[in-house]
Scaffold this active site. Structure first.
Site, PDB file in Angstrom:
ATOM      1  N   GLU A 151       0.823  -1.219   0.000  1.00  0.00           N
ATOM      2  CA  GLU A 151       0.000   0.000   0.000  1.00  0.00           C
ATOM      3  C   GLU A 151       0.851   1.259   0.000  1.00  0.00           C
ATOM      4  OE1 GLU A 151      -3.303   0.233   2.591  1.00  0.00           O
ATOM      5  OE2 GLU A 151      -4.278  -1.493   1.681  1.00  0.00           O
ATOM      6  N   CYS A 183      -4.487 -13.315  -0.487  1.00  0.00           N
ATOM      7  CA  CYS A 183      -4.776 -11.919  -0.131  1.00  0.00           C
ATOM      8  C   CYS A 183      -4.779 -11.145  -1.436  1.00  0.00           C
ATOM      9  CB  CYS A 183      -3.710 -11.367   0.819  1.00  0.00           C
ATOM     10  SG  CYS A 183      -3.820  -9.574   1.055  1.00  0.00           S
TER      11      CYS A 183
END
Lengths: 264, 264
Positions: A151, A183
């Site tokens: 991120e 994920c």
């Protein structure tokens, strides 16, 4: 039949699933909802996640979708059954297609699973693999630093390689031949992960597995003109765009703000 | 006068502040509340953070505290004024003491500030430093990977050193002589940070600065018998203990679950 997908995730991770769908399927309409105001879902209770998932689904169903995709491992794990029984349109998650693909692909019966702490702790992949074939051995590991590394768009390759090595070393020792990236963020590290485990291990991206499964359901009667992409988020659209374009791999169109809370 | 501290943070970070207080001050009573069910505060709106802070404060005030400490940079930045005007007991945050100490300590008038994205974006430290002395130059940098590295207890020293170097390199070039660690987690990386910037740079831990300021208010008439420590959290107490003991540096006593939401 016109196909109009509604897709939701707790945030931006689901954009890798959307990417897989748009790359593999014929032109379609997609409405994506990222629940960025209530992210992350992982640490929240089952009841809360089901309630959020119902709200997100209704928001999308009201936009006339005819297929609902849960592009989120946590929601797929905890809310899929409730949503499937509640709504009349088909509801698909990211877990079952990956489990199906991994069970078919493994030759030595040893499958690895990496994901967030919440996903690994839930043992959802293990349970579904064992239900399909009790002889398959599973080995799992949480990789809690992957999501922040991804991120933040952290660029120091030495750091990423070291962290990937730390997390994958125990799994490599188990002689797995298949590895599920459980994920939605992890496809952004796929290159590093594949390099670390070696080319002979099949890395499965659940978003791709889902796209392949939908593709198998047959040809779609769609013209290129009917294709469209719409994005809604429950928090700041600009932050979503900035990080999201890396996940989606393409520029994102206008992102609209959905009301929060979705229902009072 | 018996001194009974109420301390809250959005989660576990405030334990480093509690550690500084217990280490520096004479024996006192402390009640700590970690709002782990609603953490993190950083990305939330100002109104929401003020509402949470008021709820947390009332929870502590009902337990008969006589001094309230906001052991959280976000709450100190956004809610301190509201809480100070609302409640009759003294309310202290972590920002002002660090600003005071840094402004007194700097010799060349160049202060660095590192913190989370939310704290750095708020420019709260810069504004307070400039208000105190407009001649001081400030240089700030967000270190978004520090919190996950610390919370995960990640042990690969090579990774930590590389990440610390990446984030501090731009500040080192600015010739700062003072560095504020503007996040309650960062004292756990202080050794790495100090090594990277060099011994000649003063690293200021706001929790320590706060403890020093309280110490200055004079001697406390306290016997060792009156000392006590109580802990409340709004989410799972066991997870809090596991990570919290590293932050506090000592074993934690029983941790109680507070109701969530605190008020309906």
């Amino acid at each position: 039949m016109r196909r109009r997908f509604g897709i939701f995730d707790s945030g931006i991770g689901g954009l890798t699933v959307l990417k897989s769908l748009t790359e593999r399927l014929p032109p379609s309409s997609y409405i994506y909802f990222g629940d960025t105001a209530r992210t992350p879902y992982g640490p929240k209770s089952k009841n809360t996640i089901i309630r959020y998932s119902i709200e997100n689904s209704i928001f999308l169903i009201e936009k006339k979708i005819d297929l609902l995709v849960l592009a989120c491992n946590t929601a797929s794990s905890l809310a899929l059954d409730t949503l499937s029984s509640l709504f009349s349109i088909p509801v698909l998650g990211v877990i079952d297609p990956a489990v199906e693909k991994a069970c078919c692909a493994t030759r030595n019966g040893k499958i690895g699973i990496i994901g967030t702490k919440a996903t690994i702790r839930s043992k959802i992949y293990e349970k579904k693999i064992k239900a399909k074939n009790p002889k398959i051995e599973t080995f799992s590991g949480a990789c809690p630093l992957f999501v922040p590394l991804i991120e933040e768009g952290y660029r120091n390759k030495d750091v990423i390689e070291l962290v990937v090595r730390d997390y994958l070393a125990p799994l490599k020792k188990k002689n797995i031949d298949t590895l599920i990236l459980a994920c939605t963020h992890y496809p952004l590290l796929k290159e590093y992960i594949q390099k670390e485990v070696g080319r002979e291990i099949l890395c499965i991206d659940p978003g791709e597995a889902l796209a392949e499964e939908i593709e198998k359901t047959g040809p779609q009667d769609l013209s290129k003109e009917s294709a469209s992409l719409e994005f809604f988020v429950s928090d700041d659209p600009e932050r979503f765009r900035k990080v999201g374009e890396r996940f989606f791999g393409h520029p994102l169109p206008a992102i609209k703000k959905a009301p929060v809370p979705l229902f009072s």
